[in-house]
Design an enzyme around this catalytic site. Structure first.
Site, PDB file in Angstrom:
ATOM      1  CG  HIS A  72      72.355 -36.453  52.890  1.00  0.00           C
ATOM      2  ND1 HIS A  72      71.959 -37.744  53.051  1.00  0.00           N
ATOM      3  CD2 HIS A  72      71.533 -35.911  51.976  1.00  0.00           C
ATOM      4  CE1 HIS A  72      70.931 -37.985  52.264  1.00  0.00           C
ATOM      5  NE2 HIS A  72      70.656 -36.885  51.593  1.00  0.00           N
ATOM      6  CE1 TYR A 203      80.996 -41.851  45.936  1.00  0.00           C
ATOM      7  CE2 TYR A 203      80.013 -41.419  48.076  1.00  0.00           C
ATOM      8  CZ  TYR A 203      80.488 -40.955  46.870  1.00  0.00           C
ATOM      9  OH  TYR A 203      80.456 -39.622  46.582  1.00  0.00           O
ATOM     10  CE  LYS A 299      86.450 -33.907  47.927  1.00  0.00           C
ATOM     11  NZ  LYS A 299      85.965 -33.227  49.124  1.00  0.00           N
TER      12      LYS A 299
HETATM   13  P1  RFL Z   1      81.421 -26.889  32.648  1.00  0.00           P
HETATM   14  O1  RFL Z   1      80.197 -27.260  33.473  1.00  0.00           O
HETATM   15  O2  RFL Z   1      81.954 -27.883  31.719  1.00  0.00           O
HETATM   16  O3  RFL Z   1      81.043 -25.560  31.857  1.00  0.00           O
HETATM   17  C1  RFL Z   1      81.863 -25.041  30.836  1.00  0.00           C
HETATM   18  C2  RFL Z   1      81.004 -24.223  29.899  1.00  0.00           C
HETATM   19  O4  RFL Z   1      81.817 -23.652  28.883  1.00  0.00           O
HETATM   20  C3  RFL Z   1      81.203 -23.844  27.614  1.00  0.00           C
HETATM   21  N1  RFL Z   1      82.241 -23.810  26.571  1.00  0.00           N
HETATM   22  C4  RFL Z   1      82.486 -22.723  25.804  1.00  0.00           C
HETATM   23  N2  RFL Z   1      81.899 -21.521  25.760  1.00  0.00           N
HETATM   24  C5  RFL Z   1      82.384 -20.610  24.846  1.00  0.00           C
HETATM   25  N3  RFL Z   1      83.407 -20.903  24.004  1.00  0.00           N
HETATM   26  C6  RFL Z   1      84.016 -22.094  24.029  1.00  0.00           C
HETATM   27  N4  RFL Z   1      85.023 -22.358  23.188  1.00  0.00           N
HETATM   28  C7  RFL Z   1      83.567 -23.069  24.952  1.00  0.00           C
HETATM   29  N5  RFL Z   1      83.934 -24.337  25.255  1.00  0.00           N
HETATM   30  C8  RFL Z   1      83.132 -24.760  26.234  1.00  0.00           C
HETATM   31  C9  RFL Z   1      80.487 -25.188  27.753  1.00  0.00           C
HETATM   32  O5  RFL Z   1      79.444 -25.323  26.806  1.00  0.00           O
HETATM   33  C10 RFL Z   1      79.963 -25.087  29.194  1.00  0.00           C
HETATM   34  O6  RFL Z   1      78.702 -24.456  29.247  1.00  0.00           O
HETATM   35  O7  RFL Z   1      82.625 -26.442  33.586  1.00  0.00           O
HETATM   36  P2  RFL Z   1      82.628 -25.688  35.016  1.00  0.00           P
HETATM   37  O8  RFL Z   1      81.726 -24.480  34.974  1.00  0.00           O
HETATM   38  O9  RFL Z   1      84.050 -25.555  35.387  1.00  0.00           O
HETATM   39  O10 RFL Z   1      81.900 -26.699  36.031  1.00  0.00           O
HETATM   40  C11 RFL Z   1      82.489 -27.931  36.371  1.00  0.00           C
HETATM   41  C12 RFL Z   1      81.420 -28.986  36.687  1.00  0.00           C
HETATM   42  O11 RFL Z   1      80.467 -28.998  35.643  1.00  0.00           O
HETATM   43  C13 RFL Z   1      82.024 -30.378  36.869  1.00  0.00           C
HETATM   44  O12 RFL Z   1      83.226 -30.305  37.587  1.00  0.00           O
HETATM   45  C14 RFL Z   1      81.082 -31.321  37.654  1.00  0.00           C
HETATM   46  O13 RFL Z   1      79.896 -31.575  36.936  1.00  0.00           O
HETATM   47  C15 RFL Z   1      81.780 -32.647  37.957  1.00  0.00           C
HETATM   48  N6  RFL Z   1      80.897 -33.623  38.598  1.00  0.00           N
HETATM   49  C16 RFL Z   1      80.617 -33.540  39.949  1.00  0.00           C
HETATM   50  N7  RFL Z   1      81.093 -32.527  40.690  1.00  0.00           N
HETATM   51  C17 RFL Z   1      80.759 -32.414  41.998  1.00  0.00           C
HETATM   52  O14 RFL Z   1      81.235 -31.470  42.667  1.00  0.00           O
HETATM   53  N8  RFL Z   1      79.904 -33.289  42.627  1.00  0.00           N
HETATM   54  C18 RFL Z   1      79.356 -34.323  41.948  1.00  0.00           C
HETATM   55  O15 RFL Z   1      78.550 -35.046  42.523  1.00  0.00           O
HETATM   56  C19 RFL Z   1      79.738 -34.507  40.561  1.00  0.00           C
HETATM   57  N9  RFL Z   1      79.238 -35.512  39.856  1.00  0.00           N
HETATM   58  C20 RFL Z   1      80.355 -34.668  37.848  1.00  0.00           C
HETATM   59  C21 RFL Z   1      79.536 -35.617  38.520  1.00  0.00           C
HETATM   60  C22 RFL Z   1      80.593 -34.797  36.484  1.00  0.00           C
HETATM   61  C23 RFL Z   1      80.060 -35.850  35.785  1.00  0.00           C
HETATM   62  N10 RFL Z   1      80.330 -35.921  34.394  1.00  0.00           N
HETATM   63  C24 RFL Z   1      79.317 -36.028  33.418  1.00  0.00           C
HETATM   64  C25 RFL Z   1      81.652 -35.644  33.909  1.00  0.00           C
HETATM   65  C26 RFL Z   1      78.983 -36.674  37.835  1.00  0.00           C
HETATM   66  C27 RFL Z   1      79.278 -36.817  36.476  1.00  0.00           C
HETATM   67  C28 RFL Z   1      78.692 -38.042  35.789  1.00  0.00           C
HETATM   68  C1  PHB Z   2      75.620 -37.625  41.807  1.00  0.00           C
HETATM   69  O1  PHB Z   2      74.632 -37.466  42.544  1.00  0.00           O
HETATM   70  O2  PHB Z   2      75.534 -37.483  40.572  1.00  0.00           O
HETATM   71  C2  PHB Z   2      76.918 -37.986  42.396  1.00  0.00           C
HETATM   72  C3  PHB Z   2      77.030 -38.192  43.782  1.00  0.00           C
HETATM   73  C4  PHB Z   2      78.268 -38.516  44.329  1.00  0.00           C
HETATM   74  C5  PHB Z   2      79.363 -38.640  43.493  1.00  0.00           C
HETATM   75  C6  PHB Z   2      79.247 -38.430  42.117  1.00  0.00           C
HETATM   76  C7  PHB Z   2      78.025 -38.105  41.575  1.00  0.00           C
HETATM   77  O3  PHB Z   2      80.571 -38.960  44.024  1.00  0.00           O
END
Ligand code: RFL
Ligand code: PHB
Length: 396
Positions: A72, A203, A299
């Site tokens: 995009h 958004y 982010k």
């Molecule tokens: P994670 O993905 O939470 O992975 C951590 C892992 O560690 C495990 N764990 C353990 N393992 C061993 N011993 C323990 N004591 C442990 N405790 C935990 C967990 O089971 C897991 O497997 O962290 P990581 O790798 O730093 O990754 C971060 C991302 O997952 C997170 O920042 C993003 O998903 C945030 N996020 C978004 N980020 C973006 O860059 N673009 C997006 O569009 C975006 N959309 C989102 C999001 C997060 C969302 N939620 C659900 C919070 C949308 C949503 C709705």
């Molecule tokens: C998503 O596709 O889940 C998504 C996209 C943009 C955002 C957050 C989540 O800012």
């Protein structure tokens, strides 16, 4: 058991780091609390910045993303009662982003790990970190329970990639560093449905609350709406969700939203959090273990990728060149990009949501800021630059 780097957590941060290290012949063991099935089914991020795309290419896991991801040129912003407008990141800063789900990245990383014979131990419990303070004569180790049996891994370094609720950050001695935190007075309800999506990631700021249109694949839409913190998923059956979503989008976009049965629904609270420093002795934190951003700027995953790019390269310098300058500077270097994205996510959250405590003054100030964005190409370019994300810095 012995390894060079013990990695706690097999989320994107842990798995990208293991992959990067393996490409440079550095051995690691990944410990994960959950099962593989659980890790590969968590629906989270979807928008990848250029730095993340480049890292995935560099570590050799970009093939399917290049084929199936959707590139995009920017994102769309819409405000109630006005025409929506496009924030063009290509025209302003020459950066494209790619829509490709976090689950797909996780699948690609797990497949690559399996192909190279990466040691990944799942279903670990009671993980504890030991002797990582870099005192003379001490060597770090990680212990855990697996099927009731206590095991131990001796290592040179520990990478805490275990997310916000993990144990690594909490293993730092009390009094080391400080935390910065902001909790927002609302959450996001996310819905996944097998229906065609809107053309742009969009958004929306509306008096009924924030809304967002995104997607995962051609016929797989991902929508979010701002909801009160007390709301539960059960409060939002499909019959309530779709009319509410459409009511928040401008008419020309609302008519293009295709409804269908939801296949996943969840509510996430919004929070900004940073722990400084991101390292202590031989323990290094990456990703959500060290910082959380509200999802408004997309982010979180991208910060996990930039942390890994910095830490991975610093570890390569250590093992290949015997040079520890980049390792020593890891936290300071990573935090500059972290704070830039934390600020952007906070500012976009403030701009796009309806806050319960807003006074008429606050509301007016938000509207004026939106007006300014629509009228000023400079303001729009600044927003595009922030959304696209800062480039990585060279290591010291
Ligand atoms: P994670 O993905 O939470 O992975 C951590 C892992 O560690 C495990 N764990 C353990 N393992 C061993 N011993 C323990 N004591 C442990 N405790 C935990 C967990 O089971 C897991 O497997 O962290 P990581 O790798 O730093 O990754 C971060 C991302 O997952 C997170 O920042 C993003 O998903 C945030 N996020 C978004 N980020 C973006 O860059 N673009 C997006 O569009 C975006 N959309 C989102 C999001 C997060 C969302 N939620 C659900 C919070 C949308 C949503 C709705
Ligand atoms: C998503 O596709 O889940 C998504 C996209 C943009 C955002 C957050 C989540 O800012």
């Amino acid at each position: 058991m012995k390894t060079q780097v013990a990695i706690i957590g097999s989320g994107p941060a842990g798995m990208m780091l293991a992959q990067l290290l393996a490409r440079h012949g550095i051995e690691s063991v990944v410990l994960e609390r959950q099962t593989r099935e659980h890790v590969l089914s968590r629906i989270r991020a979807g928008v990848l910045e250029t730095t993340t795309v480049e890292l995935l290419r560099e570590i050799g896991v970009a093939e399917r993303m290049e084929r199936e991801g959707h590139a995009h040129d920017g994102v769309r912003l819409a405000f109630a009662g006005r025409e929506s407008f496009f924030v063009d990141t290509v025209k302003t800063v020459g950066k494209r982003f790619v829509v490709y789900g976090q689950i797909e990245i996780q699948k690609d990383l797990y497949a690559a790990a399996e192909a190279r014979g990466q040691l990944l131990i799942d279903r670990v419990e009671a993980v504890a970190l030991h002797d990582f303070d870099a005192a003379p004569g001490r060597r770090p180790s990680v212990s855990y329970l697996r099927d009731g049996v206590r095991e131990r891994i001796d290592c040179d370094f520990i990478a805490g990639c275990d997310g916000f609720h993990g144990v690594s950050r909490r293993a730092m001695p009390p009094g080391v560093g400080r935390k910065y935190e902001k909790v927002y007075p609302f959450g996001w309800l996310g819905v996944l449905a097998r229906v065609p999506h809107l053309p742009d990631v969009t958004y929306v700021n509306h008096p009924r609350g924030f809304a967002l249109a995104s997607y995962r694949a051609d016929r797989l839409s991902r929508y979010y709406i701002q909801v009160p913190l007390e709301d539960r998923v059960e409060d939002w059956p499909d019959e309530r969700f779709w009319p509410e979503l459409k009511a928040r989008f401008p008419e020309d976009l609302a008519v293009r939203i295709v409804e269908g049965p939801s296949i996943e629904k969840s509510i996430a609270p919004l929070r900004s959090y940073v722990h400084e420093p991101m390292q202590y002795g031989r323990l290094f934190l990456c990703g959500d273990a060290a910082h959380i951003v509200p999802p408004t700027g997309a982010k979180g995953l991208n910060l996990a990728a930039s942390d890994v790019a910095y830490l991975g390269r610093a570890l390569v310098r250590h093992y290949r060149d015997g040079d520890d300058r980049a390792l020593a500077a890891y936290s300071d270097t990573a935090l500059r990009r972290v704070w830039s994205s934390v600020r952007t996510s906070w500012s976009l959250t403030n701009l796009l949501h309806r806050f319960p405590h807003f006074t008429p003054f606050d509301q007016k100030a938000q509207e004026v800021e939106l007006d300014f964005l629509m009228r000023s190409p400079h303001a729009l370019a600044a927003l595009a630059e922030q959304y696209a994300g800062m480039p990585l810095e060279p290591l010291p």
